[in-house]
Design an enzyme around this catalytic site. Structure first.
Site, PDB file in Angstrom:
ATOM      1  N   GLN A 173      16.108  13.196  44.910  1.00 54.71           N
ATOM      2  CA  GLN A 173      17.021  12.201  45.490  1.00 54.71           C
ATOM      3  C   GLN A 173      18.451  12.392  44.968  1.00 54.71           C
ATOM      4  O   GLN A 173      19.416  12.258  45.724  1.00 54.71           O
ATOM      5  CB  GLN A 173      16.530  10.786  45.186  1.00 54.71           C
ATOM      6  CG  GLN A 173      15.241  10.422  45.913  1.00 54.71           C
ATOM      7  CD  GLN A 173      14.798   8.994  45.661  1.00 54.71           C
ATOM      8  OE1 GLN A 173      15.157   8.382  44.659  1.00 54.71           O
ATOM      9  NE2 GLN A 173      13.996   8.458  46.576  1.00 54.71           N
TER      10      GLN A 173
ATOM     11  N   ASP B 295      17.095   6.312  33.947  1.00 61.63           N
ATOM     12  CA  ASP B 295      16.066   5.276  33.979  1.00 61.63           C
ATOM     13  C   ASP B 295      16.755   3.914  33.849  1.00 61.63           C
ATOM     14  O   ASP B 295      17.468   3.664  32.875  1.00 61.63           O
ATOM     15  CB  ASP B 295      15.098   5.507  32.804  1.00 61.63           C
ATOM     16  CG  ASP B 295      13.948   4.505  32.787  1.00 61.63           C
ATOM     17  OD1 ASP B 295      13.957   3.563  33.611  1.00 61.63           O
ATOM     18  OD2 ASP B 295      13.058   4.674  31.942  1.00 61.63           O
ATOM     19  N   ALA B 296      16.508   3.057  34.824  1.00 60.93           N
ATOM     20  CA  ALA B 296      17.177   1.751  34.852  1.00 60.93           C
ATOM     21  C   ALA B 296      16.785   0.857  33.676  1.00 60.93           C
ATOM     22  O   ALA B 296      17.477  -0.111  33.360  1.00 60.93           O
ATOM     23  CB  ALA B 296      16.852   1.041  36.160  1.00 60.93           C
TER      24      ALA B 296
ATOM     25  N   GLU C 260      15.090  -2.889  46.632  1.00 63.21           N
ATOM     26  CA  GLU C 260      13.667  -2.546  46.639  1.00 63.21           C
ATOM     27  C   GLU C 260      13.291  -1.507  45.579  1.00 63.21           C
ATOM     28  O   GLU C 260      12.525  -0.587  45.849  1.00 63.21           O
ATOM     29  CB  GLU C 260      13.295  -2.023  48.036  1.00 63.21           C
ATOM     30  CG  GLU C 260      11.904  -2.478  48.464  1.00 63.21           C
ATOM     31  CD  GLU C 260      11.633  -2.109  49.920  1.00 63.21           C
ATOM     32  OE1 GLU C 260      12.374  -2.602  50.798  1.00 63.21           O
ATOM     33  OE2 GLU C 260      10.696  -1.363  50.175  1.00 63.21           O
TER      34      GLU C 260
ATOM     35  N   HIS D  42       9.144  -1.268  41.096  1.00 65.42           N
ATOM     36  CA  HIS D  42       8.540  -0.079  40.489  1.00 65.42           C
ATOM     37  C   HIS D  42       8.672  -0.051  38.967  1.00 65.42           C
ATOM     38  O   HIS D  42       8.117   0.828  38.325  1.00 65.42           O
ATOM     39  CB  HIS D  42       9.238   1.186  40.984  1.00 65.42           C
ATOM     40  CG  HIS D  42       9.080   1.449  42.441  1.00 65.42           C
ATOM     41  ND1 HIS D  42       7.873   1.389  43.071  1.00 65.42           N
ATOM     42  CD2 HIS D  42       9.978   1.792  43.397  1.00 65.42           C
ATOM     43  CE1 HIS D  42       8.039   1.689  44.353  1.00 65.42           C
ATOM     44  NE2 HIS D  42       9.304   1.930  44.575  1.00 65.42           N
TER      45      HIS D  42
HETATM   46  N1  SAH Z   1      17.449   1.560  47.161  1.00 62.59           N
HETATM   47  C1  SAH Z   1      17.041   2.684  47.961  1.00 62.59           C
HETATM   48  C2  SAH Z   1      15.693   3.287  47.547  1.00 62.59           C
HETATM   49  C3  SAH Z   1      14.526   2.338  47.352  1.00 62.59           C
HETATM   50  S1  SAH Z   1      13.056   3.247  46.921  1.00 62.59           S
HETATM   51  C4  SAH Z   1      17.054   2.293  49.425  1.00 62.59           C
HETATM   52  O1  SAH Z   1      17.055   1.094  49.704  1.00 62.59           O
HETATM   53  O2  SAH Z   1      17.070   3.175  50.279  1.00 62.59           O
HETATM   54  C5  SAH Z   1      12.929   2.914  45.178  1.00 62.59           C
HETATM   55  C6  SAH Z   1      13.924   3.659  44.309  1.00 62.59           C
HETATM   56  O3  SAH Z   1      13.789   3.178  42.966  1.00 62.59           O
HETATM   57  C7  SAH Z   1      13.744   5.187  44.221  1.00 62.59           C
HETATM   58  O4  SAH Z   1      15.001   5.801  44.329  1.00 62.59           O
HETATM   59  C8  SAH Z   1      13.199   5.390  42.810  1.00 62.59           C
HETATM   60  O5  SAH Z   1      13.518   6.648  42.247  1.00 62.59           O
HETATM   61  C9  SAH Z   1      13.917   4.280  42.088  1.00 62.59           C
HETATM   62  N2  SAH Z   1      13.330   3.921  40.784  1.00 62.59           N
HETATM   63  C10 SAH Z   1      12.061   3.550  40.513  1.00 62.59           C
HETATM   64  N3  SAH Z   1      11.891   3.351  39.184  1.00 62.59           N
HETATM   65  C11 SAH Z   1      13.107   3.585  38.604  1.00 62.59           C
HETATM   66  C12 SAH Z   1      13.590   3.532  37.259  1.00 62.59           C
HETATM   67  N4  SAH Z   1      12.804   3.189  36.234  1.00 62.59           N
HETATM   68  N5  SAH Z   1      14.908   3.821  37.056  1.00 62.59           N
HETATM   69  C13 SAH Z   1      15.723   4.174  38.082  1.00 62.59           C
HETATM   70  N6  SAH Z   1      15.317   4.231  39.373  1.00 62.59           N
HETATM   71  C14 SAH Z   1      14.026   3.953  39.632  1.00 62.59           C
END
Ligand code: SAH
Length: 272
Positions: free
Chosen positions: A96, A119-120, A137, A141
């Site tokens: 991505q 990492d968020a 969204e 996760h």
């Molecule tokens: N916001 C985007 C993608 C949503 S999909 C849209 O609306 O199109 C979920 C996203 O969360 C993915 O890019 C995934 O890599 C990210 N993500 C999941 N866990 C994460 C984490 N711990 N730190 C950063 N990004 C994360």
């Protein structure tokens, strides 16, 4: 099942981002169907949801926005194009990051919109580095929403706006259901709307608006399933027949569970 580490989630998106794009659009999120516009296509409904968030962020051209979990970067590019703002997006998928940066450059937005791997749960930015942050969204996760909200709050200026779109549960989930959505949506932690409000308050965020759009998002999974069948040949070549039938079965169950117990919320808050 593997535990949902950021590495695991990242690998999942490395493998699936372009398939999601094929089946819908470069917005990797649900769609919004207004009550009187049920005929909208999935792509149009996804764009509408992005647009609803953009309007609510009310960013000036001088702002620098942090996009937490930026996906393929489509929402980031759109808000930058519409408002002139700068955006830094973070994701745990290197595919991505690379795709996002290539697309931003190709769209002539390379100077204003950048994507990086981070990492968020532990953002590599100084306190108050951004005027605003949003997470479309992606919080579902992550291992702990409270930790991500603390991090988002830390990196925006006092008064800075924080936008969230996220899945919730409307009726309590059984253990089996909770473990099913862990697998089907990679959802770490299900949360109800009342708990969400409490969490925002505990995180030092002042809520401006909470919009429960559960009903408006309902057509998403049925549309996605139709699109899945439409692209059957391409998907089979990419993932094989066995994985496809597994996914088909999971989506049927997921759509049923979503209709019965899950939902979706848009939140606009500010750092107090
Ligand atoms: N916001 C985007 C993608 C949503 S999909 C849209 O609306 O199109 C979920 C996203 O969360 C993915 O890019 C995934 O890599 C990210 N993500 C999941 N866990 C994460 C984490 N711990 N730190 C950063 N990004 C994360």
């Amino acid at each position: 099942m593997d535990s949902l580490t950021p590495e695991f989630v990242g690998r999942y998106y490395d493998q699936t981002s372009q398939l999601f794009e094929l089946m819908s659009s470069a917005n990797i999120h649900y769609g919004y169907w207004p009550e009187d516009k049920q005929e909208l296509s999935l792509v149009a409904a996804q764009e509408l949801l992005t647009e609803m968030m953009i309007q609510r962020m009310r960013l000036p051209a001088t702002a620098h926005l942090l996009d937490v979990g930026c996906g393929l970067g489509h929402p980031a590019m759109r808000i930058s194009r519409e408002t002139g703002c700068r955006v830094t997006g973070v994701t745990v998928s290197q595919v991505q990051v690379d795709q996002g940066n290539q697309r931003a450059a190709a769209a002539g937005l390379g100077e204003r919109v950048r994507f990086q791997y981070a990492d968020a749960m532990s953002l590599p930015f100084e306190d108050g580095a951004f005027q605003a942050a949003w997470a479309l969204e992606s919080l579902l996760h992550m291992p702990a929403r409270a930790q991500v909200l603390r991090e988002m709050r830390r990196v925006v200026v006092p008064g800075g706006r924080i936008g969230i779109s996220d899945m919730i549960y409307r009726t309590p989930l059984t253990n089996d259901e909770a473990s099913f959505i862990r697998g089907a949506f990679l959802m770490q932690s299900a949360i109800s709307l009342p708990d969400y409000r409490a969490l925002l308050a505990e995180s030092g965020l002042e809520v401006e608006e909470v919009l429960d759009i559960s009903t408006n998002t309902l057509p998403t999974l049925p549309h996605l399933m139709k699109s899945f069948e439409h692209h059957h040949e391409t998907l089979r070549a990419a993932m094989g027949e066995a994985a496809m039938s597994q996914l088909r079965e999971a989506w049927v169950q997921a759509a049923e569970l979503y209709r019965r117990s899950l939902g979706y919320v848009l939140i606009i808050a500010r750092r107090g």
